[in-house]
Write an enzyme that holds these catalytic residues in place. Structure first.
Site, PDB file in Angstrom:
ATOM      1  CB  CYS A 127      -6.863  14.421   2.974  1.00  0.00           C
ATOM      2  SG  CYS A 127      -7.443  12.856   2.301  1.00  0.00           S
TER       3      CYS A 127
ATOM      4  CG  HIS B 143      -8.785  13.335  -2.600  1.00  0.00           C
ATOM      5  ND1 HIS B 143      -8.891  12.007  -2.909  1.00  0.00           N
ATOM      6  CD2 HIS B 143      -8.206  13.372  -1.365  1.00  0.00           C
ATOM      7  CE1 HIS B 143      -8.407  11.273  -1.918  1.00  0.00           C
ATOM      8  NE2 HIS B 143      -7.973  12.081  -0.971  1.00  0.00           N
TER       9      HIS B 143
HETATM   10  P1  NAD Z   1       0.870   4.759   5.601  1.00  0.00           P
HETATM   11  O1  NAD Z   1       0.539   3.342   5.321  1.00  0.00           O
HETATM   12  O2  NAD Z   1       1.571   5.547   4.557  1.00  0.00           O
HETATM   13  O3  NAD Z   1       1.732   4.874   6.926  1.00  0.00           O
HETATM   14  C1  NAD Z   1       1.408   4.154   8.077  1.00  0.00           C
HETATM   15  C2  NAD Z   1       2.678   3.831   8.828  1.00  0.00           C
HETATM   16  O4  NAD Z   1       2.342   3.130  10.023  1.00  0.00           O
HETATM   17  C3  NAD Z   1       3.648   2.946   8.035  1.00  0.00           C
HETATM   18  O5  NAD Z   1       4.952   3.432   8.222  1.00  0.00           O
HETATM   19  C4  NAD Z   1       3.466   1.580   8.688  1.00  0.00           C
HETATM   20  O6  NAD Z   1       4.641   0.804   8.603  1.00  0.00           O
HETATM   21  C5  NAD Z   1       3.180   1.978  10.120  1.00  0.00           C
HETATM   22  N1  NAD Z   1       2.483   0.946  10.902  1.00  0.00           N
HETATM   23  C6  NAD Z   1       1.726  -0.073  10.467  1.00  0.00           C
HETATM   24  N2  NAD Z   1       1.253  -0.774  11.520  1.00  0.00           N
HETATM   25  C7  NAD Z   1       1.729  -0.175  12.632  1.00  0.00           C
HETATM   26  C8  NAD Z   1       1.614  -0.451  14.012  1.00  0.00           C
HETATM   27  N3  NAD Z   1       0.884  -1.453  14.468  1.00  0.00           N
HETATM   28  N4  NAD Z   1       2.244   0.388  14.882  1.00  0.00           N
HETATM   29  C9  NAD Z   1       2.985   1.435  14.440  1.00  0.00           C
HETATM   30  N5  NAD Z   1       3.125   1.729  13.138  1.00  0.00           N
HETATM   31  C10 NAD Z   1       2.504   0.925  12.247  1.00  0.00           C
HETATM   32  O7  NAD Z   1      -0.510   5.436   6.013  1.00  0.00           O
HETATM   33  P2  NAD Z   1      -0.879   6.967   5.899  1.00  0.00           P
HETATM   34  O8  NAD Z   1      -1.371   7.245   4.527  1.00  0.00           O
HETATM   35  O9  NAD Z   1       0.214   7.792   6.468  1.00  0.00           O
HETATM   36  O10 NAD Z   1      -2.160   7.020   6.833  1.00  0.00           O
HETATM   37  C11 NAD Z   1      -2.047   7.183   8.246  1.00  0.00           C
HETATM   38  C12 NAD Z   1      -3.353   7.742   8.762  1.00  0.00           C
HETATM   39  O11 NAD Z   1      -3.565   9.033   8.153  1.00  0.00           O
HETATM   40  C13 NAD Z   1      -4.607   6.929   8.426  1.00  0.00           C
HETATM   41  O12 NAD Z   1      -5.541   7.075   9.459  1.00  0.00           O
HETATM   42  C14 NAD Z   1      -5.122   7.597   7.165  1.00  0.00           C
HETATM   43  O13 NAD Z   1      -6.498   7.386   6.964  1.00  0.00           O
HETATM   44  C15 NAD Z   1      -4.818   9.049   7.489  1.00  0.00           C
HETATM   45  N6  NAD Z   1      -4.696   9.926   6.329  1.00  0.00           N
HETATM   46  C16 NAD Z   1      -4.062   9.514   5.193  1.00  0.00           C
HETATM   47  C17 NAD Z   1      -4.005  10.364   4.099  1.00  0.00           C
HETATM   48  C18 NAD Z   1      -3.357   9.942   2.833  1.00  0.00           C
HETATM   49  O14 NAD Z   1      -3.797  10.379   1.775  1.00  0.00           O
HETATM   50  N7  NAD Z   1      -2.330   9.155   2.830  1.00  0.00           N
HETATM   51  C19 NAD Z   1      -4.566  11.637   4.185  1.00  0.00           C
HETATM   52  C20 NAD Z   1      -5.150  12.071   5.374  1.00  0.00           C
HETATM   53  C21 NAD Z   1      -5.223  11.183   6.442  1.00  0.00           C
END
Ligand code: NAD
Length: 335
Positions: A139, A218
């Site tokens: 992000c 942010h």
């Molecule tokens: P999150 O924790 O909200 O969601 C992750 C999901 O994956 C959850 O539903 C969890 O239950 C599931 N999960 C966990 N282990 C798993 C597995 N082994 N197999 C399948 N599913 C599994 O995380 P998020 O914030 O959505 O982040 C996901 C990605 O996006 C990360 O790489 C993060 O760095 C990136 N990201 C996050 C944001 C943010 O601010 N939240 C912003 C940009 C990018």
């Protein structure tokens, strides 16, 4: 294209909704690891649910949440999987996706080196045409790319110094902090600068970062040394013509991230998301060749339209980036 979402969390559920609104792609299934409320709501929304951890299938059955199969079953019917599992976990799935013959998009929590390719709609769409695996940058990096790349193109950039004031955690997270502290990233540059270089070649950028007790957004404080003297008006006009950049005004009462998110709520978009990067118009100052500005990033949603564009690039559904950006924006109702 038939799209699977592995990891229906903060990013995954948003990408699922965004893909569902496009006319050239559809969601064929989403995965959950456990039978949570998010799993139940995915089914209620009409998504086919698959279990990411096969041993847990029985738990879904016990909870009365219907599942169609396992991740392996889902991969059999998908053309591309958008991996939205927690950071650093996703890349463990690369081999599984490869073996299944399915293209894969990872998120910013994975390292560029592990995936081999990175994506930003504005700055390097063409480098991702036809690729099998790539990663939508984080992000923060997406925010930096959105405002810096147009400056590189229109004026030229010698050097960027950026400070990221990062939200402690996402609004749905009751476990992480900080609650009452400001945490500096002691490694300089923070990972954001090197990360931007994966989507804007030859950019000279140094970054620092601190985490603060807020969940909304942010905020970046950026200093850009331009190739030549410019004016604030010229820079503002460039951003007015850049998709997914939204100018806001402190003079109109938008004095903090709180009012930006209130504006997002008033826009009545899904989940009150703001997919655009907000730049304070009256915070833009150019002195000779040096530009100072502030921008705010809605961390949960700015990368969502990027994932949609990324699918188009990987399948060459649209050869030019602007075509895809405008198509995605129209479907999502964003600027
Ligand atoms: P999150 O924790 O909200 O969601 C992750 C999901 O994956 C959850 O539903 C969890 O239950 C599931 N999960 C966990 N282990 C798993 C597995 N082994 N197999 C399948 N599913 C599994 O995380 P998020 O914030 O959505 O982040 C996901 C990605 O996006 C990360 O790489 C993060 O760095 C990136 N990201 C996050 C944001 C943010 O601010 N939240 C912003 C940009 C990018």
């Amino acid at each position: 294209m038939k799209v699977a979402i592995n990891g229906y969390g903060t990013i995954g559920k948003r990408v699922a909704d965004a893909v569902s609104l496009q006319d050239d792609m559809e969601i064929v299934g989403v995965t959950k690891t456990r039978p949570t409320i998010e799993a139940r709501m995915a089914v209620e929304k009409g998504f086919d649910l698959y279990v990411a951890i096969p041993e847990n299938r029985v738990k879904f059955e016990e909870a009365g949440i219907p599942v169609k199969g396992t991740l392996d079953d889902l991969l059999k019917i998908a053309d591309v999987v958008v991996d939205c599992t927690p950071g650093k976990l996703g890349v463990n799935n690369l081999e599984t996706y490869r073996k299944a013959g399915v293209k894969a998009i990872f998120q910013g929590g994975e390292k560029h080196e592990a995936v081999g390719c990175s994506f930003n709609s504005l700055s390097n769409y063409s480098q991702n045409l036809g690729v099998d695996h790539t990663r939508v940058v984080s992000c923060n990096t997406t925010g930096l790319a959105r405002t810096i790349f147009p400056l590189v193109k229109e004026i030229g950039v010698r050097k960027v110094y950026a400070t990221m004031v990062r939200r402690g955690t996402d609004p749905n997270d009751s476990k992480k902090g900080p609650m009452n502290a400001i945490i500096p990233v002691l490694k300089v540059p923070s990972h954001h600068g090197p990360d931007l270089k994966t989507v804007i070649e030859n950019i000279d950028i140094d970054t620092m970062a601190v985490a603060v007790p807020t969940t909304l957004m942010h905020l970046h404080c950026n200093v850009v040394i331009l190739d030549r003297p410019a004016t604030s008006e010229e820079v503002i006009s460039i951003w007015e013509n850049t998709p997914r950049v939204k100018l806001v005004d402190g003079g109109e009462g938008v004095i903090s991230t709180a009012q930006i998110m209130e504006m997002a709520r008033d826009l009545k978009r899904g989940r009150s998301d703001l997919n655009e990067i907000a730049v304070w118009r009256d915070g833009v100052h150019v002195v000779g060749d040096t530009l100072y500005y502030y921008q705010a990033i809605h961390q949960e949603s700015d990368v969502v339209p990027e994932n949609v564009d990324c699918i188009r690039a990987m399948f060459r559904l649209t050869e030019d980036n602007l075509g895809s950006i405008l198509k995605t924006n129209k479907a999502l109702g964003i600027d």
